[in-house]
Design an enzyme around this catalytic site. Structure first.
Site, PDB file in Angstrom:
ATOM      1  N   ARG A 311      75.887  96.568 -16.423  1.00 49.23           N
ATOM      2  CA  ARG A 311      76.672  97.580 -15.705  1.00 49.23           C
ATOM      3  C   ARG A 311      77.541  96.934 -14.625  1.00 49.23           C
ATOM      4  O   ARG A 311      78.667  97.373 -14.395  1.00 49.23           O
ATOM      5  CB  ARG A 311      75.780  98.682 -15.129  1.00 49.23           C
ATOM      6  CG  ARG A 311      76.560  99.863 -14.568  1.00 49.23           C
ATOM      7  CD  ARG A 311      75.678 101.077 -14.278  1.00 49.23           C
ATOM      8  NE  ARG A 311      75.408 101.882 -15.448  1.00 49.23           N
ATOM      9  CZ  ARG A 311      76.169 102.900 -15.888  1.00 49.23           C
ATOM     10  NH1 ARG A 311      77.261 103.253 -15.221  1.00 49.23           N
ATOM     11  NH2 ARG A 311      75.856 103.565 -16.969  1.00 49.23           N
ATOM     12  N   GLU A 714      75.649 109.185  -8.812  1.00 46.20           N
ATOM     13  CA  GLU A 714      75.865 107.823  -8.325  1.00 46.20           C
ATOM     14  C   GLU A 714      77.291 107.515  -7.863  1.00 46.20           C
ATOM     15  O   GLU A 714      77.475 106.778  -6.894  1.00 46.20           O
ATOM     16  CB  GLU A 714      75.490 106.817  -9.430  1.00 46.20           C
ATOM     17  CG  GLU A 714      74.020 106.790  -9.770  1.00 46.20           C
ATOM     18  CD  GLU A 714      73.766 106.038 -11.076  1.00 46.20           C
ATOM     19  OE1 GLU A 714      74.120 106.581 -12.138  1.00 46.20           O
ATOM     20  OE2 GLU A 714      73.237 104.922 -11.021  1.00 46.20           O
TER      21      GLU A 714
HETATM   22  N1  MTE Z   1      69.928 112.422  -4.694  1.00 45.20           N
HETATM   23  C1  MTE Z   1      68.774 112.629  -4.016  1.00 45.20           C
HETATM   24  N2  MTE Z   1      68.734 113.570  -3.076  1.00 45.20           N
HETATM   25  N3  MTE Z   1      67.666 111.862  -4.253  1.00 45.20           N
HETATM   26  C2  MTE Z   1      67.673 110.866  -5.199  1.00 45.20           C
HETATM   27  O1  MTE Z   1      66.664 110.198  -5.408  1.00 45.20           O
HETATM   28  N4  MTE Z   1      69.004 109.635  -6.883  1.00 45.20           N
HETATM   29  C3  MTE Z   1      70.345 109.247  -7.316  1.00 45.20           C
HETATM   30  C4  MTE Z   1      71.241 110.464  -7.491  1.00 45.20           C
HETATM   31  N5  MTE Z   1      71.145 111.314  -6.332  1.00 45.20           N
HETATM   32  C5  MTE Z   1      68.892 110.612  -5.920  1.00 45.20           C
HETATM   33  C6  MTE Z   1      69.999 111.458  -5.645  1.00 45.20           C
HETATM   34  C7  MTE Z   1      70.366 108.497  -8.553  1.00 45.20           C
HETATM   35  S1  MTE Z   1      70.040 106.837  -8.497  1.00 45.20           S
HETATM   36  C8  MTE Z   1      70.684 109.074  -9.760  1.00 45.20           C
HETATM   37  S2  MTE Z   1      70.811 108.162 -11.166  1.00 45.20           S
HETATM   38  C9  MTE Z   1      70.927 110.508  -9.875  1.00 45.20           C
HETATM   39  O2  MTE Z   1      70.790 111.182  -8.621  1.00 45.20           O
HETATM   40  C10 MTE Z   1      69.942 111.085 -10.887  1.00 45.20           C
HETATM   41  O3  MTE Z   1      70.043 112.447 -11.021  1.00 45.20           O
HETATM   42  P1  MTE Z   1      71.148 113.160 -11.962  1.00 45.20           P
HETATM   43  O4  MTE Z   1      71.269 112.359 -13.201  1.00 45.20           O
HETATM   44  O5  MTE Z   1      70.549 114.497 -12.196  1.00 45.20           O
HETATM   45  O6  MTE Z   1      72.400 113.193 -11.153  1.00 45.20           O
HETATM   46 MO1  MOS Z   2      69.767 105.991 -10.839  1.00 45.23          MO
HETATM   47  S1  MOS Z   2      69.925 104.052 -10.169  1.00 45.23           S
HETATM   48  O1  MOS Z   2      70.397 105.555 -12.433  1.00 45.23           O
HETATM   49  O2  MOS Z   2      68.109 106.145 -11.054  1.00 45.23           O
END
Ligand code: MTE
Ligand code: MOS
Length: 775
Positions: A311, A714
């Site tokens: 990535r 992200e």
């Molecule tokens: N937001 C909150 N509040 N807490 C989290 O742990 N993780 C992030 C993001 N936003 C996270 C967050 C990460 S690393 C990812 S990959 C995505 O949320 C995962 O959730 P989604 O695929 O439903 O967006």
């Molecule tokens: Mo998020 S780093 O893909 O859990």
């Protein structure tokens, strides 16, 4: 009534603040007689375990038993490595400082800790590899390097060229809820777990492997997580495995919860990177070629380092067309925590490098960085260095130009020049940077999801899906999606905890694709249910099947007031003996990628955005303040605008923390010195920009994704690169031209020395002192 797109609060917001929202460890009281676990930790970064005698622990009051290699059941494997099996639970060779070599189970946590102190272990210390440089010197890598190439790179052929290094620090996830698992045996002897895991199916798989039992014997549930940020994608498994092993051995429930310090010293972080690059460009600042070696400090085991490196390489172009590109990615094996997923998953590291290069090009040619950046944007019809067409490339420029205008960039730049001319020791900087982030797991098989939707006879609905809630608002979005698909009020729908016995073989909730994948699976299940219900409703309403529509908890004849209650239709369907539950399934179409050739279409689409940051910098201390931030983010048609706003704000600030504050320090023995909130500086209210203007692109429907939305978890993190670039701009203002070199994180200390370097010699504050001290 439209449920999707409504600005709703997070579905657990109230519970988060009242404490009614439960996390894994809150479930403790439901398990009388639960045992607590504490690890025996090695005091070396690298050592051979010569002997281990756990028996003395048993004499400590309250200790019930110990866990060592001898406790791995027949047929089980004492290893939790998610890809390569390279993470022994009870190692004979210690591979990072404080690595657990055995565990103690006791009636209380304190008793377990005291028992662990009595365990006698002898070690033979071995030389440790603690930096990327050490790894390069000793050839310590997890795998042969990855390579990706377009065209032949010979920077010497370009009118201009530059070369340089950039060191990029790691980052601690610092989820508020630390790693936690509770395991117990059900009445059939099956193993059940509550686990704070982003990937319940993998936790199930690893527990099944460790215990040597088939997966149907293992049930994992994740209620919600108090944050994960990638840190619980693979790294929740070990603690679940220890809890399960303990429960299997003692037949009592076992809890493993890492206190903050243990969580920090035992679990993986964002990968620190070293980049060595060269770039060729013309007199207008147009990139002609980039050659770059990326070295990731992967730590003791492989974990997710391979897809993270991919990535990083996929994002080494960011929004820029690089005609010739040659990338090599190395995964250094060091005696440190095993670095793992963290929001952006390597993307941020790759992007910082190309942004660093573009700023260097601009300063080499004495052009404004925003002009050089814009000139290099992808145009419609162009493809990335890995062969994926950049669909919607026009959005990059559209977002950029809109934001330049909305943030009043040109006028502020002039005002900043005036400010800088008038202030000798405080300087301001402004910068705009773009983001293009690929959405999909690069491991193609992960891009699938399932759901199970149950309708009860009163018309109320339970939704099960394979994703996990970590605060990102997935369950809020799923609630809206299900309500929309079935035409029901939100109150008619309940999202159930994620369980491996409801939806099997799920993927991690990661890669920002939680709502894309699970949302689409829920839509599929709801579509099947509607198809079952339509003929029933048509006969109740005496209309054509085509005219039936679901809305507001009723079923209507299209464009009329003629309707019947949803629950009435359900009851009629029940009486006709029709199934009132359905599974849904989704797999992302069209994606493929061949690691052997480095070519393909790994991403279903790209998420775009841009940010403008303005900072003020104190030349005496290197201290920075973010004065104002403007963001324009492409989330497609937002499923849930308040949730998305939270993701953009939070992601941005987390990125700013990584780039400017958060510094991981390992001492000479390989021990993590920054192992608490007092030594590891996190962003908080004080770092929040006083002016923070966030907008989401309008009319941005993304075809082929659930309700036209785009992933948002992200991508916003990388918008914070604008802060770093604004800092470089401010540093440059202390000097009279030339490249600004500064590593990440750009802490006050580094900024101070970069300012010193930029200043004309006679104005340097510290140089004289430093030179005197060196003499
Ligand atoms: N937001 C909150 N509040 N807490 C989290 O742990 N993780 C992030 C993001 N936003 C996270 C967050 C990460 S690393 C990812 S990959 C995505 O949320 C995962 O959730 P989604 O695929 O439903 O967006
Ligand atoms: Mo998020 S780093 O893909 O859990």
């Amino acid at each position: 009534m439209k449920a999707v797109g409504q600005p709703l609060p997070h579905e657990s917001a109230r519970g988060h603040v009242t404490g009614d929202a439960l996390y894994t460890d809150d479930l403790l009281l439901r398990f009388p007689g639960i045992l607590h676990a504490w690890p025996v930790m090695a005091p070396h970064a690298h050592a051979e375990v010569l002997s281990l005698d756990a028996a003395p622990a048993l004499s400590a009051p309250g200790v019930v038993t110990t866990l060592t290699a001898a406790d791995i059941p027949e047929g089980g494997e004492g290893d939790t490595g998610p890809n390569r099996h390279d993470e022994p639970l009870f190692p004979s060779e210690v591979l990072f400082h404080s690595q657990p070599v055995a565990w103690v189970l006791a009636e209380t946590l304190d008793a377990a800790r005291q028992g662990a102190e009595r365990v006698r272990v002898t070690y033979r210390p071995l030389p440790a590899v603690l930096t990327i440089e050490d790894a390069i010197a000793t050839g310590s890598f997890h795998s042969p390097p990855f390579h990706m190439q377009r065209g032949d790179v010979d920077v010497a052929l370009s009118p201009h060229s530059l070369r340089g290094d950039l060191r990029i620090g790691g980052q601690e996830q610092f989820y508020l809820e630390t790693q936690c698992a509770i395991a117990w045996l059900d009445e059939t002897g099956g193993v059940a777990l509550h686990s704070s895991t982003q990937h319940p199916s993998e936790t199930q798989e690893i527990v099944s492997r460790v215990l040597g039992r088939p997966r149907h014997q293992i049930a994992v549930e994740c209620l919600r997580m108090g944050g994960a940020f990638g840190g619980k994608e693979t790294q929740a498994n070990t603690w679940a495995a220890i809890a399960a092993l303990g429960a299997a051995k003692t037949r009592r429930p076992v809890r493993v919860r890492l206190p903050r310090r243990l969580d920090m010293i035992l679990t993986g972080k964002r990968h620190p990177f070293l980049a060595k690059f060269e770039a060729g460009f013309d007199g207008d600042g147009l990139l002609q070629s980039v050659k770059c070696s990326l070295y990731a400090d992967a730590g003791w085991s492989l974990d997710l380092s391979a897809p993270i490196m991919w990535r990083a390489m996929f994002h080494s172009d960011n929004c820029y067309f690089v005609p010739a590109m040659d990338l090599t990615g190395y995964m250094a094996k060091t005696h440190k925590t095993s670095q793992t997923a963290f929001r952006g998953f390597g993307g941020p590291q790759g992007m910082v490098v190309i942004e660093d290069i573009l700023d260097r090009i601009a300063r080499t040619l004495d052009l404004a960085p925003e002009i050089v950046r814009r000139r290099n944007f992808y145009q419609e019809g162009q493809s990335t260095h890995y062969g994926q067409p950049v669909k919607d490339a026009g959005r990059i420029t559209a977002i950029w130009d809109d934001l330049l205008d909305a943030s009043d960039f040109a006028a502020r730049r002039t005002a900043i020049s005036d400010f800088n001319a008038a202030n000798k020791h405080r300087k301001r900087g402004i910068a705009i940077t773009p983001v293009k982030f690929g959405i999909s797991f690069t491991a193609t098989a992960f891009n699938q999801a399932g759901a199970l939707v149950l309708i009860y006879r009163d018309g109320s609905v339970q939704v099960n899906h394979g994703g996990t809630e970590m605060g990102q608002g997935l369950n809020t979005k799923i609630l809206q999606i299900a309500a929309q698909s079935l035409g029901l009020p939100l109150s008619a729908i309940r999202i159930m905890p994620t369980r491996t016995n409801k939806v099997p073989n799920t993927s991690a909730t990661a890669a920002s694709s939680g709502s894309d994948l699970n949302g689409a699976a829920v839509v599929d299940a709801c579509r099947k249910l509607r198809n079952t219900l339509i003929p029933v409703a048509a006969s109740l309403l005496d209309c054509d099947a085509d005219a039936v529509c679901f809305d507001d908890g009723r079923v209507y004849v299209e464009r009329t007031e003629r309707s019947v209650q949803f629950a009435k239709v359900i009851e009629a369907a029940y009486q006709q003996r029709l199934p009132l539950f359905a599974h849904g399934y989704y797999r992302t179409p069209e994606i493929h990628y061949n690691p052997a050739t480095g070519q393909g279409r790994p991403f279903y689409y790209f998420a775009y955005g841009s940010a403008v940051a303005e900072v003020e910098l104190d030349g005496f201390t290197g201290d920075t303040q973010i004065l104002r931030v403007d963001i324009l983010e492409d989330v497609g048609d937002s499923l849930s605008p308040i949730v998305d706003l939270g993701q953009i704000e939070g992601g941005f600030l987390q990125g700013a923390g990584w780039l400017t504050l958060e510094e991981l320090v390992w001492d000479k023995q390989g021990k993590l010195a920054t192992n608490s909130a007092s030594t590891y500086k996190l962003p908080s209210w004080s770092e929040l920009p006083p002016a923070f203007h966030i907008r989401m692109m309008k009319r941005a429907t993304e075809p082929g994704v659930v309700y036209g939305s785009k992933a948002v978890g992200e991508p916003p993190l990388m918008l914070a690169i604008s802060v770093r670039e604004a800092i470089r701009e401010a540093i440059a203002a202390f000097g009279s031209g030339g490249i600004v070199e500064i590593d990440v994180p750009s802490t006050p200390e580094r900024i101070f020395f970069a300012v010193e370097h930029a200043r004309p010699k006679r104005l340097s504050i510290a140089r004289a002192k430093v030179e005197a001290a060196q003499r």
